[in-house]
Design an enzyme around this catalytic site. Structure first.
Site: not given
Ligand code: S3P
Length: 435
Positions: A21, A92, A120, A163, A314, A390
């Site tokens: 993803k 997100g 969020r 993050s 995740d 999830r």
């Molecule tokens: C992601 C980063 C993670 C993860 C999300 C995908 C990404 O979130 O939980 O499913 O693709 O950068 P955070 O970076 O906010 O922890």
């Protein structure tokens, strides 16, 4: 759609989960920012990623499906004024990365999302992007909001959270900022943006600060590239967890991304005693890939260190399920971020585990699961998922190994990340049905 999972014996065979993803979102966004054509093979065609495809079209790129999982993006070398709201759905990653990518252009864009995404926090990117010069009209720093892009100035930003979404938003903004942009985080989060920016020809490197290496980007033009998307380790986690807890199982999950910054779950499983091997390791695309072979295993509880949290962020819901079938206590800490994912995953996991007869306890930044071994889990509950993909997949895995079947109240959202989850699990021997 309600789904029910029940015990159906061991899992056997091979599976190739859908594309990663994180890499899929990034391939579309970087392709749209680039000059020329980007071909993507193995794109995850899930609801989250299709939101990003629709968004980059609204920002002026062409994004077309050539055939199954093969896409071509024709970038205009930058984003232009969209004439509709950017709908990020449940994602997100779409919201935060697209805001970062768009913030350096002369445009105003309205971003929105579903009920979960509207709850969020967006202040984590509104703050650094505002420091760089973007402006936001946002009530409470949540969606829906309007972002006004601007001529940006590079910053050195110490992110209060580890993050990859924050890091990526700032680095993507830095592509169109004056000077250099550096992102400092305490624990390293996934680095797909940095790796892929290199492939697209961006001026990206690392700089040493306080004894650590941190990514630095300068204004640069991107050039279209060919991207291959390996299988998502966060999706592979579900069949692998099921194979470990179901007696006599042996499966091979193939073509999986094994970037070290995504492997915290697998490292933890090995510490629990999992029979897990990485086979046919290869690195054709600047991201490592392997087949993961899993055998049913006798597992023990474990205390993964807090610093490991970003590399398994995740996978905590499915780790909590595995822990219920292990012997002894598993204590998850350093994972307060789970409270602001698609749902409050700490609260929902503890609620669901208890409903299935598992001894589980909430911590402010994690949870404790006291496992009683393979036969100890009763199941027999109807699980409230709050439409979190999830949570739904995790409890279906529990239902495959518990004494009584488990129902999840809403499985529709599984399509946001793992559209063929049911088919994939059934092909390995699972009994999961619509009820
Ligand atoms: C992601 C980063 C993670 C993860 C999300 C995908 C990404 O979130 O939980 O499913 O693709 O950068 P955070 O970076 O906010 O922890």
């Amino acid at each position: 759609m309600r789904l029910k999972a029940r015990f159906a014996g061991p899992l056997r065979g091979r599976a190739r989960p859908p594309g990663d993803k994180s890499i899929s979102h990034r391939a579309l966004i970087l392709g749209a920012l680039a000059h020329g054509q980007t071909e993507i093979e193995g794109l995850l065609e899930s609801e989250d990623v299709l939101c990003t495809a629709a968004a980059v079209r609204l920002f002026g790129a062409k994004a077309e499906q050539l055939d199954e999982k093969r896409w071509r993006v024709t970038g205009a070398g930058g984003f232009s004024q969209p004439h509709e709201t950017i709908d990020c759905g449940n994602s997100g990653t779409a919201a935060r990365l697209l805001m970062g990518a768009a913030s350096g252009f002369k445009l105003s864009a309205r971003f929105d999302g579903d009920q979960s995404l509207r709850k969020r926090p967006m202040n984590r990117i509104v703050a650094p992007l505002s420091q760089m010069g973007a402006r936001f009209d946002a009530a409470d720093n949540r969606l829906p909001l309007i972002m006004h892009g601007n001529a940006l100035k590079g910053i050195t930003y110490r992110s209060p959270v580890s993050s990859a979404q924050v890091k990526s938003a700032v680095l993507l903004a830095g592509l169109h900022a004056e000077g250099e942009t550096v992102l400092i985080e305490r624990e390293r989060s996934r680095d797909h943006t940095e790796r892929m920016l290199g492939v697209f020809g961006a001026a990206i490197d690392t700089i040493e600060i306080d004894g650590g290496q941190h990514p630095r980007v300068r204004a640069s033009a991107l050039h279209g590239a060919n991207i291959y998307v390996p299988a998502d380790p966060s999706s592979a986690a579900f069949p692998i967890a099921a194979a470990l807890i179901l007696n006599n199982s042996e499966i091979s999950v193939e073509d999986v991304l094994v970037n070290p910054l995504r492997l915290g779950f697998y490292e933890t499983l090995l510490e629990m005693g999992a029979k897990l091997t990485y086979e046919e390791r290869r690195d054709p695309i600047g991201e490592p890939i392997a087949n993961i072979v899993a055998h049913a295993s006798k597992l023990n509880g474990v205390n993964p260190p807090a610093r490991r949290a970003p590399s398994m962020i995740d996978e905590f819901p499915i780790l909590a399920i595995v822990a219920a079938f292990a012997h002894g206590e598993t204590r998850i800490v350093g994972a307060a971020e789970l409270r602001v994912k698609e749902s409050d995953r700490i609260g929902l996991m503890v609620e669901g585990l208890r409903a299935c007869g598992v001894d589980a306890e909430e911590l402010p930044d994690g949870l404790i699961v006291r496992g009683g071994g393979p036969k100890s889990v009763r199941g027999g509950a109807s699980i409230r998922t709050q439409s979190d993909h999830r949570i739904a997949m995790s409890f279906l895995i529990l239902g495959m190994a518990s004494r009584e079947p488990v129902t999840v109240d809403d499985a529709q959202m599984i399509a946001t990340s793992f559209p063929n989850f049911i088919e994939c699990m059934r092909s390995l021997g699972a009994d999961i049905r619509e009820v």
